[in-house]
Design an enzyme around this catalytic site. Structure first.
Site, PDB file in Angstrom:
ATOM      1  N   LYS A  86      39.491 -18.969  11.754  1.00 22.96           N
ATOM      2  CA  LYS A  86      40.060 -20.063  12.445  1.00 22.96           C
ATOM      3  C   LYS A  86      41.879 -19.324  11.207  1.00 22.96           C
ATOM      4  O   LYS A  86      42.576 -18.299  10.091  1.00 22.96           O
ATOM      5  CB  LYS A  86      40.609 -21.387  11.614  1.00 22.96           C
ATOM      6  CG  LYS A  86      40.972 -21.647  12.390  1.00 22.96           C
ATOM      7  CD  LYS A  86      39.973 -22.466  13.732  1.00 22.96           C
ATOM      8  CE  LYS A  86      40.409 -23.013  14.380  1.00 22.96           C
ATOM      9  NZ  LYS A  86      39.633 -23.526  16.248  1.00 22.96           N
TER      10      LYS A  86
HETATM   11  P1  NAD Z   1      46.001 -28.174  23.899  1.00 25.54           P
HETATM   12  O1  NAD Z   1      47.442 -27.618  22.403  1.00 25.54           O
HETATM   13  O2  NAD Z   1      46.098 -27.673  25.514  1.00 25.54           O
HETATM   14  O3  NAD Z   1      46.194 -29.422  24.126  1.00 25.54           O
HETATM   15  C1  NAD Z   1      46.051 -30.385  22.512  1.00 25.54           C
HETATM   16  C2  NAD Z   1      46.938 -32.212  23.315  1.00 25.54           C
HETATM   17  O4  NAD Z   1      46.478 -32.704  22.037  1.00 25.54           O
HETATM   18  C3  NAD Z   1      47.883 -32.478  24.263  1.00 25.54           C
HETATM   19  O5  NAD Z   1      47.261 -32.675  25.562  1.00 25.54           O
HETATM   20  C4  NAD Z   1      48.576 -32.727  23.214  1.00 25.54           C
HETATM   21  O6  NAD Z   1      49.712 -33.670  24.466  1.00 25.54           O
HETATM   22  C5  NAD Z   1      48.035 -33.248  22.598  1.00 25.54           C
HETATM   23  N1  NAD Z   1      48.046 -34.088  21.618  1.00 25.54           N
HETATM   24  C6  NAD Z   1      48.741 -33.794  20.022  1.00 25.54           C
HETATM   25  N2  NAD Z   1      49.393 -34.835  19.805  1.00 25.54           N
HETATM   26  C7  NAD Z   1      48.662 -35.851  19.532  1.00 25.54           C
HETATM   27  C8  NAD Z   1      48.311 -37.395  19.376  1.00 25.54           C
HETATM   28  N3  NAD Z   1      48.459 -37.651  18.103  1.00 25.54           N
HETATM   29  N4  NAD Z   1      47.668 -38.070  20.077  1.00 25.54           N
HETATM   30  C9  NAD Z   1      47.679 -37.769  21.503  1.00 25.54           C
HETATM   31  N5  NAD Z   1      46.775 -36.683  21.750  1.00 25.54           N
HETATM   32  C10 NAD Z   1      47.821 -35.533  21.009  1.00 25.54           C
HETATM   33  O7  NAD Z   1      45.091 -27.998  22.870  1.00 25.54           O
HETATM   34  P2  NAD Z   1      43.369 -27.810  22.809  1.00 25.54           P
HETATM   35  O8  NAD Z   1      43.134 -26.493  23.753  1.00 25.54           O
HETATM   36  O9  NAD Z   1      43.290 -28.541  24.596  1.00 25.54           O
HETATM   37  O10 NAD Z   1      43.180 -28.125  21.663  1.00 25.54           O
HETATM   38  C11 NAD Z   1      42.952 -29.839  21.858  1.00 25.54           C
HETATM   39  C12 NAD Z   1      41.313 -29.682  20.623  1.00 25.54           C
HETATM   40  O11 NAD Z   1      40.280 -29.152  21.215  1.00 25.54           O
HETATM   41  C13 NAD Z   1      41.829 -28.808  19.297  1.00 25.54           C
HETATM   42  O12 NAD Z   1      41.470 -29.853  18.097  1.00 25.54           O
HETATM   43  C14 NAD Z   1      40.998 -27.591  19.361  1.00 25.54           C
HETATM   44  O13 NAD Z   1      40.617 -27.585  18.151  1.00 25.54           O
HETATM   45  C15 NAD Z   1      39.566 -28.401  19.898  1.00 25.54           C
HETATM   46  N6  NAD Z   1      39.248 -26.930  20.476  1.00 25.54           N
HETATM   47  C16 NAD Z   1      39.164 -26.478  21.522  1.00 25.54           C
HETATM   48  C17 NAD Z   1      39.390 -25.480  22.509  1.00 25.54           C
HETATM   49  C18 NAD Z   1      39.574 -24.384  23.469  1.00 25.54           C
HETATM   50  O14 NAD Z   1      38.967 -23.702  24.339  1.00 25.54           O
HETATM   51  N7  NAD Z   1      40.923 -24.658  23.931  1.00 25.54           N
HETATM   52  C19 NAD Z   1      37.985 -25.210  21.652  1.00 25.54           C
HETATM   53  C20 NAD Z   1      37.158 -25.854  21.369  1.00 25.54           C
HETATM   54  C21 NAD Z   1      37.867 -27.008  20.283  1.00 25.54           C
END
Ligand code: NAD
Length: 426
Positions: free
Chosen positions: A116
């Site tokens: 990571k």
């Molecule tokens: P992103 O940046 O696209 O979206 C994050 C979202 O979370 C945004 O809508 C933001 O406004 C919201 N957010 C931030 N702080 C917040 C809070 N305190 N309360 C509520 N909402 C809040 O990120 P993502 O890629 O969607 O990642 C989100 C989660 O999914 C993370 O934990 C990430 O590790 C996990 N994840 C993402 C992927 C991927 O392929 N993108 C894969 C596996 C896991």
């Protein structure tokens, strides 16, 4: 709120996420009888790199950012894991996320270890040019340990396909030829994969479908609440609504919106892209982020950040299924409460493994220079993730434990076997 409860939530907010990840491993090590040597080996990351990233900002001043790349384990193949740009990034968080990547890749049985990366920054307060400079210099600093055969980054919180394109270009410029396989989650035009943008959400949908079948619940009209409306959360809302689920609440960092009759997801996505937030959407009532977690629903999808389901709110969660699209949203104390209450928690290493699975497909396509159709990608994803659900569920039943521990039992056992077979160097 009493003083005692304030103290407790303050304590939980400070709960160290790396200790939490190690604790989860300790629990499963006992359960599957892991040897002490392998347990100690897997408890620590293989490699940690901290870098200073100097960036010339638009006003001409130089700012120094701190970034990390952590490789937890590479026994099963090159390391794989996203890069996060967020003001709250810490080394401990990156270490925990790297360890979770090791288990996730092993659970879905793809030949990768876990890594990571993260940079402490506020991308929302930076111009596109500043972000590009930051990304390129960070890539250059970590280029000594990344590469298609070594460690392959991908998007995570606040990093996008455009940022992946800059990583690919910077690495390629240093080597003198195009190396698309150094990073996944790229735009299609430079070697990205069809289906990668929605893969995390699609995997989450497949896993929830399996859980619904197992618990004999009906999909049509089942109520879903989603915290976080980014790549994972927004696509989960769209795909789940298409499948027949009813999205009753959604939130992002600024707040949420709810409607028990069902939100118009298409309208909500359009509102988010126009205004930057779900807040103010006309098709529902305002709801706080905290209330979204506790609202009346059948499936809760935390899709934002870590440590949001705690000892404080675990007893108030009304969902029958919690699908962890986010990494690490549930504290171990909360896990125990939810398990006792009969809530099925689909752990992050299973519920969001769709992203890394299609990242693996992207890497394979890049190396072969041969690209697949989207139907084929979704079909392969479904097979991998459904098998992982069944294997985790069987282990959970066999040991009488929750799904997280069941999934860990499968994953840790696979990593331990590879580590043992390879032996200790020298
Ligand atoms: P992103 O940046 O696209 O979206 C994050 C979202 O979370 C945004 O809508 C933001 O406004 C919201 N957010 C931030 N702080 C917040 C809070 N305190 N309360 C509520 N909402 C809040 O990120 P993502 O890629 O969607 O990642 C989100 C989660 O999914 C993370 O934990 C990430 O590790 C996990 N994840 C993402 C992927 C991927 O392929 N993108 C894969 C596996 C896991």
């Amino acid at each position: 709120m009493t003083t005692a409860s304030i103290d407790r939530s303050a304590l939980q907010a400070r709960r160290n996420v790396w200790e939490m990840a190690q604790e989860q491993l300790d629990d499963v090590a006992k359960l599957i009888g892991l040897s002490e040597g392998i347990h100690l080996y897997l408890r620590q990351p293989k490699r940690v790199l901290e870098v200073s990233v100097p960036v010339r900002m638009d006003d001409g001043r130089i700012r120094i950012f701190t970034g990390y790349r952590v490789q937890h384990n590479m026994s099963r193949g090159p390391a794989k894991g996203g890069i996060r740009f967020h003001p709250d990034v810490t080394l401990d968080e990156v270490k925990a996320l790297a360890m979770w990547m090791t288990w996730k890749c092993a659970l879905v049985n793809i030949p990768f270890g876990g890594a990571k990366g993260g940079v402490i920054c506020d991308p929302k307060a930076m111009s596109p040019q500043e972000l590009e400079h930051l990304t390129r210099r960070f890539t250059s600093e970590i280029s000594i340990i990344i590469g298609p055969e070594k460690d392959i980054p991908a998007p995570d919180v606040y990093t996008t396909p455009q940022i992946m394109a800059w990583i690919m270009d910077t690495f390629s410029m240093q080597k003198g030829y195009s190396i698309p396989g150094v990073v996944t989650g790229k735009p299609l035009a430079i070697g990205g994969s069809l289906g990668r943008d929605k893969a995390t959400a699609r995997g989450c949908l497949y896993v929830v479908d399996e859980a619904m079948k197992t618990l004999q619940l009906q999909v049509e009209g089942a109520r879903v609440a989603i915290q976080g409306f980014g790549n994972a959360g927004m696509h989960a809302a769209t795909l789940m609504a298409e499948r027949g689920y009813r999205i009753v609440a959604a939130s992002d960092s600024r707040g949420g919106v709810a409607n028990q009759k069902g939100l118009d997801v298409r309208g909500l996505v359009a509102h988010k892209s126009e205004t930057g937030s779900v807040v103010g959407f006309g098709g529902g009532e305002p709801m706080s982020n905290k209330d979204v977690l506790e609202c009346d629903c059948d499936v809760l999808v935390p899709a934002a950040l870590e440590k949001v389901i705690t000892q404080e709110n675990a007893s108030k969660i009304r969902a029958k299924i919690v699908a962890e699209a986010a990494n690490g949203p549930t504290l171990p104390e909360a896990d125990r409460i939810l398990h006792e209450r009969g809530v099925m928690v689909l752990p992050d290493i299973l519920a969001n493994a769709g992203g890394v699975t299609v990242s693996y497909f992207e890497w394979v396509q890049d190396l072969q220079e041969n690209f697949w159709e989207e139907d084929e990608i979704n079909e392969r994803l479904k097979r991998k993730i459904t098998r992982a659900f069944r294997e985790a569920y069987d282990q959970a039943k066999r040991h009488g434990v929750d799904m997280r521990t069941g999934a860990y039992a499968v994953a840790v056992d696979r990593v331990a076997e590879a580590t043992k077979l390879r032996g200790l160097y020298p």
